[in-house]
Design a protein around this motif. Structure first.
Motif, short mmCIF file in Angstrom:
data_model
loop_
_atom_site.label_atom_id
_atom_site.label_comp_id
_atom_site.label_asym_id
_atom_site.label_seq_id
_atom_site.Cartn_x
_atom_site.Cartn_y
_atom_site.Cartn_z
N CYS A 1 28.26 0.12 -54.16
CA CYS A 1 29.27 -0.80 -53.24
C CYS A 1 28.91 -0.71 -51.77
N ALA A 2 28.72 0.72 -51.50
CA ALA A 2 28.65 0.97 -49.97
C ALA A 2 27.64 0.44 -49.51
N THR A 3 26.36 0.31 -50.42
CA THR A 3 25.36 -0.38 -49.77
C THR A 3 25.41 -1.79 -49.48
N LEU B 1 36.69 -9.71 -54.87
CA LEU B 1 36.16 -8.56 -55.23
C LEU B 1 36.86 -8.08 -56.39
N LYS B 2 37.09 -8.64 -57.67
CA LYS B 2 37.75 -8.33 -58.45
C LYS B 2 37.30 -7.21 -59.43
N GLU B 3 36.14 -7.30 -59.61
CA GLU B 3 35.21 -6.23 -60.29
C GLU B 3 35.35 -4.90 -59.65
N TRP B 4 35.27 -5.01 -58.18
CA TRP B 4 35.24 -3.56 -57.29
C TRP B 4 36.34 -3.40 -56.86
N LEU C 1 28.53 -3.03 -42.19
CA LEU C 1 30.07 -3.18 -42.45
C LEU C 1 29.95 -3.49 -44.13
N THR C 2 30.68 -2.95 -44.67
CA THR C 2 30.52 -2.87 -46.17
C THR C 2 31.34 -4.39 -46.66
N VAL C 3 31.01 -4.93 -47.78
CA VAL C 3 31.93 -6.18 -48.39
C VAL C 3 33.50 -5.69 -48.49
N MET C 4 33.70 -4.48 -48.81
CA MET C 4 34.94 -4.30 -49.09
C MET C 4 35.87 -4.09 -48.00
#
Length: 671
Positions: A602-604, A510-513, A440-443
């Motif tokens: 990001c996916a990692t 996750l503002k930067e992402w 599960l990614t953070v996004m």
């Protein structure tokens, strides 16, 4: 060797018996004679030709100078002549030379080898030759035992059972060989995993610490990564380590030793995911803070499942009605879990009423889902439980527990709160299960949390609009009077819950992402050419030291507008719908190879530490009370192999056999 074999001939031919040269070739070379340990054929040692006469194959191969190595011609032969030659010193010397040549031991080795080496060589020469098929059967038995969580002592019983149907040497069924096979299997799995990790561009380390059944402090490590030239991400078991202490420095030392042991680059670690304990995520002296001193670009992640649970706990204890519900749930569970008589009566009553019964659950059996499971069990058994408490309270007026439970069950207000709470907890349980998904990614985790918060607020907390109760809640409301039904308690709980979850999952987390967020890219705001440029600049600056593409900073800045509009069109067309889809599409696009590095990082990221929780559950299933003396090294091997088997990945038995055979000087049976 041959001298010993030929000693003590016993043949129907007497020594006085003679043969002509012609009949010798036909009869004597095909003659079988009995030695001390076996019956052999003379043709295995001697050969005869009319040109050279009788020759000893052993002496000729050893190049020993005697009459039998060059060929001996006689007019009449006696069997005693052959016997005397075989017992001669020259033939014994030839046998030794041939044996050493077959074992690939030259004169240099014989002159330099120590006494221990010579004894070991002699011992190994007596070991039965290995057979690949037989070894693979044994290895497969080991894998079966590990999958069944049985000890290595039980493996011998499996071996003995298999020996009824296939040929397995008895000496290979011992416990020592079982441990050798486990070590070989572990080495194959570990080498394969670590090789892939070394080749991966980035990875996330997921850690947690706990105690085993013997109260030893254990640290478990899982790693999420993407294999080179692949688009799918994997989370694999890294290992376990016994801690001398539970301080942040002890944990950092264990992590550093793990990376050094397996020759992994710590600079490729882009995220540390763990629970919210201060020892892990403390601002100044936590594990993440200490690792950041070595890894400047490291990002720490508080497990989303733990965050949700903490939010529920904070909201639960702020509302008196919820504490009242908790007391009732604990009372019901204790009543039936401690008495088989009461449990039997309850089950008999459920059969009489033709109702399906569900076992009552404790509140802390599974922390993340315990409240939902406990409330669900009570709601499923509500009719039977109410009738049971009515009968017991009327027949036994001195039983305060059943009187208390019956009073609560017949209270319309309490029933409404419990039913409405079941709906809310059902939503939270679905979110918790989503948080426990692998990779599960953070996004994705942040998106799921924010969506659930908005759903609860829209359904229950929308000002000026009617609350959207479920059908079963409406049925309870119709059954009770409007004066008795009070919605304030449950609404207060839902409001507190949303506030606590909102604080733990802030919108700007996750503002930067956000420049890589699917929802943002599909909105109208992303149509602005400058949208996301500032965030991309911050991210490229943060990770510039670990990019694997040269001149990545400038290239990413130039590629991002193309990435943004390409993904926007794919979202409109429906060819991609989730963040994972976007990652796969970006990694496959050669024109976006520079910006794909940020997408890959990001996916990692891993949003949850549920893998570590599963790892501790696996450890407790392996290291039970009956196996409490398992050492850390062996436990680590079993967990690694078991984790591999749980993912349905096949273990190559050929590789395991080759590793096992190379560990020692084992000779393969060529027959």
């Amino acid at each position: 060797m041959m001298a010993k074999r030929m000693g003590g001939f016993s043949s129907p031919h007497q020594a006085k018996l003679t043969k002509s040269c012609d009949s010798f070739k036909i009869e004597w070379l095909s003659e079988h004679v009995k030695t001390e340990d076996k019956t052999i054929k003379l043709g295995e040692i001697f050969s005869f030709s009319s040109e050279k006469g009788l020759m000893c194959k052993i002496c000729r191969e050893a190049k020993i100078s005697n009459e039998f190595s060059d060929g001996k011609m006689w007019k009449a032969w006696r069997l005693d002549y052959l016997k005397r030659h075989i017992k001669s010193k020259t033939h014994e010397k030839a046998v030794g030379i041939v044996r050493r040549c077959k074992m690939r031991i030259g004169i240099g080795t014989l002159l330099t080898e120590s006494i221990n080496d010579r004894e070991k060589r002699s011992e190994l020469s007596l070991v039965k030759k290995s057979n690949p098929d037989q070894v693979k059967v044994l290895v497969d038995n080991i894998l079966l035992a590990i999958n069944m969580n049985t000890s290595m002592l039980s493996v011998q019983q499996i071996h003995d059972h298999m020996a009824k149907y296939v040929s397995i040497p008895e000496s290979w069924r011992s416990k020592n060989y079982a441990f050798e096979f486990v070590n070989s299997i572990n080495q194959i799995v570990q080498n394969e995993t670590m090789c892939k990790l070394r080749n991966a561009h980035w990875h996330t380390l997921i850690v947690d610490e706990s105690t085993d059944i013997t109260v030893h402090k254990m640290l478990v490590l899982y790693i999420k990564y993407r294999e080179e030239n692949e688009v799918d991400y994997k989370t694999v078991f890294g290992g376990i380590s016994q801690l001398t202490g539970c301080t942040a420095r002890d944990i950092v030392q264990a992590i550093t030793q793990f990376y050094a042991k397996h020759k992994l680059d710590m600079q490729r670690m882009v995220m540390l995911t763990s629970d919210g304990a201060s020892v892990m995520l403390g601002k100044h002296n936590g594990v993440a803070a200490l690792l950041k001193q070595q890894i400047p670009h490291l990002t720490e992640q508080h497990c989303v499942a733990h965050r949700e649970d903490l939010g529920i706990v904070d909201a639960w204890k702020d509302v008196p009605a919820m504490r009242d519900v908790e007391t009732f749930l604990r009372t019901v569970y204790s009543t039936f879990s401690r008495s088989t008589v009461k449990k039997g009566k309850f089950e008999d009553l459920s059969k009489i009423l033709d109702e399906d019964s569900l076992s009552f659950r404790p509140l802390n059996e599974v922390r993340w889902l315990s409240r939902h499971q406990a409330v669900k069990a009570v709601l499923r058994n509500y009719t039977v439980l109410e009738e049971y408490c009515r009968r017991e309270s009327s027949s036994n007026y001195r039983d305060p527990v059943t009187k208390y439970c019956y009073k609560k069950l017949t209270d319309s207000k309490f029933k409404f709160i419990l039913t409405a709470l079941g709906d809310v907890l059902d939503d939270l349980a679905q979110l918790c299960l989503s948080f426990q998904k692998r990779n599960l990614t953070v996004m994705e985790g942040h998106c799921l949390a924010r969506a659930k918060i908005e759903k609860l607020r829209s359904q229950y907390l929308k000002e000026g609009k009617v609350i959207k109760w479920s059908d079963r809640v409406k049925e309870v409301m119709r059954a009770g009077s409007a004066e008795v039904i009070d919605t304030d308690a449950i609404i207060c709980f839902i409001r507190n819950l949303c506030d606590h979850l909102d604080a733990r999952f802030p919108e700007n987390e996750l503002k930067e992402w956000s420049a890589l967020d699917c929802e943002a890219l599909s909105s109208d705001i992303s149509s602005d050419f400058e949208y996301g440029a500032a965030d991309i600049a911050i991210l490229t600056k943060k990770y510039e030291d670990i990019f694997h593409q040269p001149h990545s900073m400038e290239a990413i800045h130039d590629e991002y507008p193309d990435f943004k509009y390409v993904m926007k069109q794919k979202l409109k067309q429906g060819s991609i719908g989730t963040f994972s889809d976007m990652v796969a599409a970006t990694l496959k696009c050669e024109e976006l190879k520079h910006v794909s590095q940020l997408v890959d990082i990001c996916a990692t990221f891993q949003a949850s530490s549920a893998d570590c929780e599963r790892g501790f559950s696996l450890m407790n299933r392996i290291k039970t009370a009956s196996r409490n003396r398992l050492q850390v090294a062996h436990l680590d091997q079993l967990m690694r192999i078991k984790s591999k088997l749980n993912t349905d990945d096949a273990i190559d038995l050929d590789n395991v056999y080759n590793h096992w055979r190379a560990e020692k000087d084992r000779r393969e049976n060529k027959d």
